[in-house]
Design a protein around this motif. Structure first.
Motif, PDB file in Angstrom:
ATOM      1  N   ILE A  16       0.834  -1.196   0.000  1.00 60.31           N
ATOM      2  CA  ILE A  16       0.000   0.000   0.000  1.00 60.31           C
ATOM      3  C   ILE A  16       0.873   1.253   0.000  1.00 60.31           C
ATOM      4  O   ILE A  16       0.580   2.222  -0.678  1.00 60.31           O
ATOM      5  N   ILE A  61      -6.487  -9.493  -7.483  1.00 56.72           N
ATOM      6  CA  ILE A  61      -5.690  -8.942  -6.395  1.00 56.72           C
ATOM      7  C   ILE A  61      -6.066  -9.727  -5.157  1.00 56.72           C
ATOM      8  O   ILE A  61      -7.252  -9.946  -4.902  1.00 56.72           O
ATOM      9  N   THR A  63      -5.601  -9.221  -1.242  1.00 57.48           N
ATOM     10  CA  THR A  63      -5.098  -8.337  -0.197  1.00 57.48           C
ATOM     11  C   THR A  63      -4.755  -9.184   1.014  1.00 57.48           C
ATOM     12  O   THR A  63      -5.523 -10.058   1.409  1.00 57.48           O
ATOM     13  N   ALA A  68      -4.544  -3.466   3.901  1.00 53.90           N
ATOM     14  CA  ALA A  68      -4.650  -3.497   2.441  1.00 53.90           C
ATOM     15  C   ALA A  68      -6.107  -3.597   1.998  1.00 53.90           C
ATOM     16  O   ALA A  68      -6.528  -2.907   1.064  1.00 53.90           O
ATOM     17  N   ALA A  69      -6.879  -4.429   2.667  1.00 52.70           N
ATOM     18  CA  ALA A  69      -8.292  -4.567   2.307  1.00 52.70           C
ATOM     19  C   ALA A  69      -9.037  -3.254   2.529  1.00 52.70           C
ATOM     20  O   ALA A  69      -9.800  -2.810   1.665  1.00 52.70           O
ATOM     21  N   LEU A  72      -7.955  -0.549  -0.228  1.00 57.59           N
ATOM     22  CA  LEU A  72      -8.439  -0.776  -1.590  1.00 57.59           C
ATOM     23  C   LEU A  72      -9.957  -0.848  -1.683  1.00 57.59           C
ATOM     24  O   LEU A  72     -10.520  -0.450  -2.701  1.00 57.59           O
ATOM     25  N   TYR A  89     -12.005  -4.052  -7.370  1.00 52.61           N
ATOM     26  CA  TYR A  89     -11.262  -2.823  -7.162  1.00 52.61           C
ATOM     27  C   TYR A  89     -11.088  -2.131  -8.507  1.00 52.61           C
ATOM     28  O   TYR A  89     -10.736  -2.773  -9.501  1.00 52.61           O
ATOM     29  N   LEU A 100     -10.980  -8.881  -6.517  1.00 53.60           N
ATOM     30  CA  LEU A 100     -10.161  -8.745  -5.319  1.00 53.60           C
ATOM     31  C   LEU A 100     -10.638  -9.722  -4.252  1.00 53.60           C
ATOM     32  O   LEU A 100     -11.842  -9.831  -4.012  1.00 53.60           O
ATOM     33  N   PRO A 102      -9.922 -10.568  -0.299  1.00 57.78           N
ATOM     34  CA  PRO A 102      -9.224 -10.283   0.963  1.00 57.78           C
ATOM     35  C   PRO A 102      -8.958 -11.575   1.748  1.00 57.78           C
ATOM     36  O   PRO A 102      -9.790 -12.488   1.746  1.00 57.78           O
ATOM     37  N   HIS A 105      -3.299 -11.539   6.753  1.00 56.02           N
ATOM     38  CA  HIS A 105      -1.880 -11.277   6.539  1.00 56.02           C
ATOM     39  C   HIS A 105      -1.081 -12.466   7.081  1.00 56.02           C
ATOM     40  O   HIS A 105      -1.465 -13.064   8.095  1.00 56.02           O
TER      41      HIS A 105
END
Length: 137
Positions: A16, A61, A63, A68-69, A72, A89, A100, A102, A105
């Motif tokens: 990001i 994408i 995330t 990040a989620a 975006l 996105y 996208l 999500p 992490h």
């Protein structure tokens, strides 16, 4: 990635922000020195990220994590509520719509290994989407 048939060469990793935000930049190796980027840092880097996405033209994408989620998607919903749900996105100034997905992490998986089951489900979902015809995930 390898577990769903993706090589590192076929995946582009972006952040990001284009620098590493730290609580104490004078000691970059300090434990717990990471911090989420500020709104100002996100704003300063957002155009670069959108340009990267337009140039790379990814099929999807993924995330990794809440920050990040949120950035975006423009959605403050907890990652636990939106992970695994397909969204779209559109980079600023374009008509391009990118699928996208999500998910958590990787650091969250280290802190809470039980989340690995959810991420594995997300990765299988991603694998299905990537092998589907271009008009569907």
């Amino acid at each position: 990635m390898e577990s769903i048939g993706l090589s590192r060469r076929s995946v582009y990793i972006a952040n990001i922000v284009k620098c590493h935000p730290m609580k104490d930049p004078s000691d970059p190796e300090a434990r717990a020195n990471d911090r989420p980027p500020t709104p100002e840092e996100i704003s300063a880097c957002r155009g670069y990220l959108d340009e990267q996405l337009l140039i790379i033209a990814p099929k999807v994408i993924v995330t990794l994590g809440a920050v990040a989620a949120r950035v975006l998607l423009g959605d403050d919903a907890p990652i636990t509520k939106i992970r695994g749900q397909w969204r779209e996105y559109t980079p600023a100034g374009s008509q391009v719509r990118i699928k996208l997905l999500p998910t958590f992490h990787p650091a969250a998986l280290l802190r809470n290994p039980i989340l690995k089951k959810d991420v594995w489900a997300d990765m299988k979902n991603l694998r299905s989407a990537l092998s589907a015809p271009a008009d569907k995930p």
